[in-house]
Scaffold this active site. Structure first.
Site, mmCIF file in Angstrom:
data_model
loop_
_atom_site.group_PDB
_atom_site.id
_atom_site.type_symbol
_atom_site.label_atom_id
_atom_site.label_comp_id
_atom_site.label_asym_id
_atom_site.label_seq_id
_atom_site.Cartn_x
_atom_site.Cartn_y
_atom_site.Cartn_z
ATOM 1 N N CYS A 65 0.846 -1.201 0.000
ATOM 2 C CA CYS A 65 0.000 0.000 0.000
ATOM 3 C C CYS A 65 0.885 1.255 0.000
ATOM 4 C CB CYS A 65 -0.906 -0.007 1.233
ATOM 5 S SG CYS A 65 -2.067 1.365 1.218
ATOM 6 N N CYS A 98 0.036 4.295 0.707
ATOM 7 C CA CYS A 98 -0.468 5.358 1.570
ATOM 8 C C CYS A 98 -0.002 5.187 3.014
ATOM 9 C CB CYS A 98 -1.992 5.400 1.498
ATOM 10 S SG CYS A 98 -2.602 5.487 -0.193
ATOM 11 N N CYS A 112 -1.500 -5.002 -1.611
ATOM 12 C CA CYS A 112 -2.787 -4.691 -2.249
ATOM 13 C C CYS A 112 -3.331 -5.867 -3.055
ATOM 14 C CB CYS A 112 -2.594 -3.481 -3.161
ATOM 15 S SG CYS A 112 -4.155 -2.763 -3.736
ATOM 16 N N CYS A 142 -5.211 -5.122 0.355
ATOM 17 C CA CYS A 142 -4.831 -5.372 1.748
ATOM 18 C C CYS A 142 -5.956 -6.116 2.497
ATOM 19 C CB CYS A 142 -4.541 -4.041 2.427
ATOM 20 S SG CYS A 142 -5.952 -2.923 2.437
ATOM 21 N N CYS A 187 -10.773 0.743 1.753
ATOM 22 C CA CYS A 187 -9.550 1.182 1.086
ATOM 23 C C CYS A 187 -9.289 2.623 1.518
ATOM 24 C CB CYS A 187 -9.708 1.098 -0.433
ATOM 25 S SG CYS A 187 -8.307 1.783 -1.345
HETATM 26 FE FE1 SF4 Z 1 -3.927 0.495 -0.059
HETATM 27 FE FE2 SF4 Z 1 -6.468 0.441 -0.890
HETATM 28 FE FE3 SF4 Z 1 -4.748 -1.330 -1.882
HETATM 29 FE FE4 SF4 Z 1 -5.550 -1.490 0.669
HETATM 30 S S1 SF4 Z 1 -6.832 -1.767 -1.167
HETATM 31 S S2 SF4 Z 1 -3.464 -1.713 -0.098
HETATM 32 S S3 SF4 Z 1 -5.764 0.679 1.221
HETATM 33 S S4 SF4 Z 1 -4.654 0.894 -2.171
#
Ligand code: SF4
Length: 117
Positions: A59, A61, A78, A80, A89
């Site tokens: 991820c 972020c 991802c 996740c 998310c």
């Molecule tokens: Fe990040 Fe969203 Fe992927 Fe999860 S689903 S790893 S929060 S981009």
């Protein structure tokens, strides 16, 4: 492999793979991309770069003290665990249709011409 001279940008090939994953996953899960296309592109760019650097789409972020250990743990690869279990998310990549920032598309709108094929 990254584009020559810019270690903070993913290669077009990695970005294309990541975009394909995201479009397939959005379709499979009934989620939509953000109504602000730059958000989607930025998250995909981060995932694609991590794919190249760490061999998994960690991820983008979050901050990691030890990215390789995080890859091995797999929690933030991802999609996740929060996304897989609860459709959460926090990057705003995959949004349920009733989310205030959800758009109406499951196709990535390419906003950066360097990724046009
Ligand atoms: Fe990040 Fe969203 Fe992927 Fe999860 S689903 S790893 S929060 S981009």
């Amino acid at each position: 492999m990254t584009r020559s001279g810019d270690e903070n940008k993913a290669s077009p090939a990695s970005f294309a793979l990541t975009r394909h994953f995201a479009e397939s996953y959005a379709s499979k899960t009934g989620t939509y991309f953000c109504s602000v296309p730059t958000v989607t592109t930025a998250v995909l760019e981060g995932l694609a770069l991590h794919r190249e650097k760490y061999g998994a789409m960690l991820c983008p972020c979050r901050y990691y003290e030890d990215p390789q250990a995080e890859v091995a743990a797999a929690y933030w690869n991802c999609p996740c665990v929060p996304m897989r279990e609860r459709k959460e998310c926090h990057c705003l990549l995959f949004l349920p249709p009733d989310h205030p920032f959800a758009g109406t598309s499951q196709t990535v709108e390419t906003i950066d011409l360097q990724y046009e094929s």
